[in-house]
Design a protein around this motif. Structure first.
Motif, PDB file in Angstrom:
ATOM      1  N   VAL A 133      34.374 -31.492 -18.046  1.00 50.02           N
ATOM      2  CA  VAL A 133      35.564 -31.749 -18.853  1.00 50.02           C
ATOM      3  C   VAL A 133      36.573 -30.666 -18.510  1.00 50.02           C
ATOM      4  N   SER A 134      37.761 -31.073 -18.083  1.00 50.29           N
ATOM      5  CA  SER A 134      38.762 -30.149 -17.554  1.00 50.29           C
ATOM      6  C   SER A 134      39.982 -30.100 -18.450  1.00 50.29           C
ATOM      7  N   ILE A 135      40.624 -28.936 -18.446  1.00 49.02           N
ATOM      8  CA  ILE A 135      41.898 -28.790 -19.146  1.00 49.02           C
ATOM      9  C   ILE A 135      42.913 -28.191 -18.183  1.00 49.02           C
ATOM     10  N   TYR A 136      44.104 -28.746 -18.200  1.00 50.46           N
ATOM     11  CA  TYR A 136      45.196 -28.254 -17.361  1.00 50.46           C
ATOM     12  C   TYR A 136      46.338 -27.844 -18.263  1.00 50.46           C
ATOM     13  N   ASN A 137      46.700 -26.578 -18.202  1.00 52.62           N
ATOM     14  CA  ASN A 137      47.866 -26.118 -18.945  1.00 52.62           C
ATOM     15  C   ASN A 137      49.139 -26.603 -18.258  1.00 52.62           C
ATOM     16  N   PRO A 138      50.244 -26.652 -18.974  1.00 54.65           N
ATOM     17  CA  PRO A 138      51.510 -26.998 -18.314  1.00 54.65           C
ATOM     18  C   PRO A 138      51.741 -26.098 -17.100  1.00 54.65           C
ATOM     19  N   GLY A 139      52.051 -26.700 -15.985  1.00 51.83           N
ATOM     20  CA  GLY A 139      52.311 -25.944 -14.761  1.00 51.83           C
ATOM     21  C   GLY A 139      51.111 -25.781 -13.855  1.00 51.83           C
ATOM     22  N   ASP A 140      49.913 -26.042 -14.354  1.00 53.07           N
ATOM     23  CA  ASP A 140      48.717 -25.903 -13.521  1.00 53.07           C
ATOM     24  C   ASP A 140      48.718 -26.946 -12.393  1.00 53.07           C
ATOM     25  N   VAL A 141      48.267 -26.514 -11.227  1.00 58.49           N
ATOM     26  CA  VAL A 141      48.114 -27.423 -10.096  1.00 58.49           C
ATOM     27  C   VAL A 141      46.772 -27.142  -9.423  1.00 58.49           C
ATOM     28  N   ALA A 142      45.996 -28.179  -9.184  1.00 63.67           N
ATOM     29  CA  ALA A 142      44.788 -28.064  -8.363  1.00 63.67           C
ATOM     30  C   ALA A 142      45.166 -28.565  -6.967  1.00 63.67           C
ATOM     31  N   PRO A 143      45.073 -27.700  -5.956  1.00 63.35           N
ATOM     32  CA  PRO A 143      45.585 -28.041  -4.618  1.00 63.35           C
ATOM     33  C   PRO A 143      44.932 -29.285  -4.020  1.00 63.35           C
ATOM     34  N   VAL A 144      45.640 -29.862  -3.061  1.00 56.25           N
ATOM     35  CA  VAL A 144      45.176 -31.098  -2.422  1.00 56.25           C
ATOM     36  C   VAL A 144      43.897 -30.831  -1.618  1.00 56.25           C
ATOM     37  N   HIS A 145      42.982 -31.772  -1.690  1.00 59.62           N
ATOM     38  CA  HIS A 145      41.711 -31.656  -0.990  1.00 59.62           C
ATOM     39  C   HIS A 145      41.048 -33.035  -0.950  1.00 59.62           C
ATOM     40  N   ARG A 146      39.955 -33.108  -0.253  1.00 61.89           N
ATOM     41  CA  ARG A 146      39.132 -34.334  -0.256  1.00 61.89           C
ATOM     42  C   ARG A 146      37.676 -33.905  -0.081  1.00 61.89           C
ATOM     43  N   HIS A 147      36.770 -34.811  -0.416  1.00 55.28           N
ATOM     44  CA  HIS A 147      35.356 -34.456  -0.320  1.00 55.28           C
ATOM     45  C   HIS A 147      34.480 -35.702  -0.245  1.00 55.28           C
ATOM     46  N   THR A 148      33.216 -35.470   0.082  1.00 54.99           N
ATOM     47  CA  THR A 148      32.288 -36.602   0.187  1.00 54.99           C
ATOM     48  C   THR A 148      31.914 -37.197  -1.168  1.00 54.99           C
TER      49      THR A 148
END
Ligand SMILES: [Fe+2]
Length: 408
Positions: A133-148
């Motif tokens: 379960v994730s929380i993102y504050n205003p302005g948070d960015v999780a960088p672009v990626h990909r995975h199996t």
């Protein structure tokens, strides 16, 4: 030199001294272990009894004992109450707001992971499913990626967050299901004014078991400005306009997504649409074991959303009680709306909004809507995987208590 035939003298000696053979073998094991072999001193002891003949409600099998059972794990039925786990998100977000280095920088995510008490602390809720379960504050960015691993987000907050998948910006709202099939480039963030919360579901444990986990963050395409996010190429709702027509497919595009280009091209299901579809079916009889159900499928070929995991939503009407069912697959549920109880192997697990619970394979279960209003559950099951390996079976109990084969 190998000795395939037992010399007559040795055979006679063995036959003459059967007592203590196990102890002798174990002594030999103590010596032979350094060569990474094990001399068999016990028979195979399967954890499951022949479950399909064992009709007791509580039948759940048991861990095998001794060397055969070493390191064996067994998913336990469990419920995570939102009232107990939810507050930790606020505490994570509070730390992040005042931190010198945000957790999203050193841990990549601000989240907690659910650990099934039957699985020895592993980061998984079933043999195949990881849930965070994730929380993102205003302005948070999780960088672009990909995975199996195949992954999805089930959105709990009302609005504000987004995921960009293969260039399509998916603006998140309560009850949305946003998919990031294996091999698809994706990034997440929150450009709203309030924190956003969602549930991440992945087939990570299965990929780990297969030693098939890789994560690639060297995105080759255009980035949004000088950020670590991909530049959106399609506006919100793009794949839904192309593939969300229910039996109507565009004739001018070839769906190519993810590894081998086989992933489902419809990546964003809106919670409002799911709810409306369930409401539109509410007057139907439904399934005696499931109530009113919707299966989310690849619109091009009707396959489950992922080769490994199947997603569904179900409506339980006020007072509705389903009949007992059990499967060789395991299922994880999220209570999106309403309240109720799921009986698993004779134990009651009450649930309400945002609670998460797991029904392990083989266990009898039934759902009861104990509230005065509709209840909506979302589910993720590894039934598609079990079907592919030829191991999917399901049984139900009819109203007179007889056991019926639902899938054999
Ligand atoms: Fe990811």
């Amino acid at each position: 030199m190998s000795t395939l035939a037992t010399p007559p003298a040795a055979a006679a000696k063995t036959a003459a001294a059967p007592v203590g053979a196990r102890e002798a073998m174990e002594r030999l094991n103590a010596e032979a272990g350094k060569h990474n072999i094990w001399l068999r001193t016990q028979a195979n002891a399967p954890a499951q009894r022949p479950w399909f003949r064992d009709t007791g409600i509580e039948a759940s099998g048991a861990l095998a004992a001794g060397r055969v059972g070493a390191n064996q794990i067994k998913t336990a039925p469990h419920r995570w109450r939102w009232s107990e786990i939810g507050p930790y998100l606020d505490r994570i977000a509070e730390i992040a707001r005042h931190a010198d280095v945000s957790p999203i920088e050193f841990a990549e995510r601000q989240q907690f992971l659910l650990t099934n008490p039957g699985l020895g602390g592993r980061l998984q809720v079933t043999n195949t499913i990881r849930c965070a379960v994730s929380i993102y504050n205003p302005g948070d960015v999780a960088p672009v990626h990909r995975h199996t691993p195949n992954a999805s987000r089930t959105i709990l907050s009302e609005n504000g967050g987004y995921t960009v998948v293969e260039g399509e910006r998916c603006e998140a709202g309560r009850g949305d299901l946003i998919l990031t099939p294996h091999g698809t480039w994706h990034d997440h963030g929150n450009d709203g004014a309030t924190p956003v919360v969602w549930i991440d579901v992945l087939d990570f444990p299965l990929m780990e078991f297969l030693d098939c986990v890789w994560i690639d963050d060297e995105f080759p395409g255009e980035r949004a400005g000088n950020s670590r996010a991909q530049a959106p190429k399609h506006v919100n709702g793009h794949s839904r306009r192309l593939y969300g027509g229910g039996g109507m497919l565009p004739g001018f595009v070839v769906p190519q997504h993810g590894i081998a280009g086989m992933a489902t091209p419809l990546i964003h299901y809106r919670g409002a649409d799911i709810r409306a579809a369930l409401a539109g079916l509410a007057a139907e009889a439904g399934d005696p074991y499931e109530g009113i159900t919707l299966r989310f499928v690849n619109p091009v070929n009707g396959d489950p959303l992922f080769p490994t995991l199947g997603y569904a939503a179900q409506l339980l009407r006020p007072g509705e009680e389903t009949q007992l069912k059990r499967e060789t697959a395991s299922t994880m549920y999220v209570a999106i709306e309403g309240s109720g109880t799921t009986e698993i192997a004779g134990r009651r697990f009450d649930w309400e909004r945002n609670d998460i619970f797991v029904v392990p394979n083989f266990l009898w279960r039934r759902h009861l809507n104990t509230g005065k209003s509709d209840a909506v559950l979302y589910s993720v099951s590894d039934a598609p995987l079990m079907e592919k390996v030829g191991q999917y079976r399901a049984q139900g109990r009819t109203s007179d208590g007889a056991v019926a084969e639902l899938a054999a």
